[in-house]
Design a protein around this motif. Structure first.
Motif, short mmCIF file in Angstrom:
data_model
loop_
_atom_site.label_atom_id
_atom_site.label_comp_id
_atom_site.label_asym_id
_atom_site.label_seq_id
_atom_site.Cartn_x
_atom_site.Cartn_y
_atom_site.Cartn_z
N UNK A 83 60.55 -17.60 60.46
CA UNK A 83 59.65 -16.48 60.53
C UNK A 83 60.08 -15.35 59.75
N UNK A 84 59.11 -14.22 59.43
CA UNK A 84 59.44 -12.96 59.19
C UNK A 84 60.21 -12.28 59.97
N UNK A 85 61.60 -11.85 59.41
CA UNK A 85 62.62 -11.24 60.55
C UNK A 85 62.21 -9.85 60.61
N UNK A 86 61.79 -9.27 59.60
CA UNK A 86 61.51 -7.66 59.76
C UNK A 86 60.20 -7.36 59.01
N UNK A 87 59.31 -6.97 60.23
CA UNK A 87 57.98 -6.69 59.67
C UNK A 87 57.66 -5.34 59.01
N UNK A 88 58.83 -4.46 59.04
CA UNK A 88 58.56 -3.34 58.38
C UNK A 88 59.23 -3.62 56.88
N UNK A 89 58.55 -4.29 56.12
CA UNK A 89 59.41 -4.79 54.71
C UNK A 89 59.00 -4.09 53.70
N UNK A 90 57.97 -2.98 53.80
CA UNK A 90 57.44 -2.34 52.48
C UNK A 90 58.35 -0.90 52.63
N UNK A 91 59.11 -0.70 51.55
CA UNK A 91 60.02 0.62 51.40
C UNK A 91 59.02 1.92 50.83
N UNK A 92 58.44 2.41 51.85
CA UNK A 92 57.79 3.62 51.46
C UNK A 92 58.24 4.64 50.74
N UNK A 93 59.58 4.62 50.81
CA UNK A 93 60.17 5.79 49.76
C UNK A 93 60.40 5.44 48.26
N UNK A 94 59.96 4.24 47.94
CA UNK A 94 59.90 3.70 46.57
C UNK A 94 58.39 3.66 46.17
N UNK A 95 57.69 3.98 46.85
CA UNK A 95 56.06 3.85 46.44
C UNK A 95 55.80 5.05 45.72
N UNK A 96 55.19 4.62 44.66
CA UNK A 96 54.88 5.55 43.27
C UNK A 96 53.22 5.55 43.16
N UNK A 97 52.74 6.64 43.04
CA UNK A 97 51.28 6.91 42.77
C UNK A 97 51.32 6.92 41.29
N UNK A 98 50.86 5.75 40.79
CA UNK A 98 50.83 5.49 39.18
C UNK A 98 49.73 6.52 38.71
N UNK A 99 48.55 6.36 39.37
CA UNK A 99 47.55 7.35 38.67
C UNK A 99 46.74 7.83 39.80
#
Length: 204
Positions: free
Chosen positions: A130-146
């Protein structure tokens, strides 16, 4: 003065007696040595440790308390764009998301009898991958490219939801699940064999 023949014979006899006496002593020591070794070999005490064939309840509990056990980690990167075209008001947003998806098992979900004995073999039935951690997206690294125009939090949540679904779909493939299962089988075998059990079978 000359010795007579009987005197010479007596001297020769004594010399031969001494010579054979030495040989007899040597032979006696050899025979005694072999007899001693044979006796000690026959009376050798061997301590045989009975082969372990079953895990104790305490050992089963100890393994189960590991809980979540990761067997495959997947680094994900996803670019997504959204365009909102309205009269005299066209806006566009392009963002890059990063995440780490960890595949494994939660041993606390193991059912009763998940570790059993089949003859001389320890048989382990693992819970599903199974997927162990459902909060797998690291929003601190999210970048607005355009980005042009104004975007609300609702718009960004919708983009997040789309990215989440894409990453999850790409990670939870048959190939990745099979790889995680293969790793799980190898590591569980190593764990139980380290506890003194040679014959181990792990299944899903």
């Amino acid at each position: 003065m000359k010795r007579n023949k009987s005197s010479n014979f007596g001297i020769l006899f004594k010399r031969m007696f001494r010579h054979y006496q030495k040989i007899a002593i040597v032979l006696f020591l050899i025979v005694f040595g072999f007899a001693y070794l044979w006796r000690n070999t026959k009376n050798e005490v061997k301590i045989i440790t009975p082969e372990k064939i079953a895990l104790s309840p305490a050992q089963v509990k100890q393994i189960k308390e590991i809980g979540q056990w990761e067997f495959l980690s997947i680094e994900a990167e996803e670019l997504i764009d959204t365009v909102d075209s309205k009269l005299f008001n066209k806006k566009e947003l392009v963002r890059v998301y990063y995440g780490t998806l960890r595949l494994g098992v939660d041993l606390k979900k193991a059912k009763t009898g998940w570790i059993s004995n089949v003859n001389d073999t320890i048989r382990v039935k693992m819970p599903a991958i199974q997927l162990l951690d459902k909060d797998f997206i690291d929003e601190t690294r999210t970048v607005s490219f355009f980005e042009t125009g104004k975007w609300t939090n609702k718009d960004r949540k919708q983009m997040y939801s789309r990215v989440y679904s894409r990453m999850l779909k790409r990670a939870m493939t048959r190939e990745n699940i099979a790889t995680a299962q293969k790793n799980a089988i190898a590591q569980m075998k190593n764990l139980i064999q380290a506890m003194g059990f040679n014959n181990v079978e792990v299944v899903f």
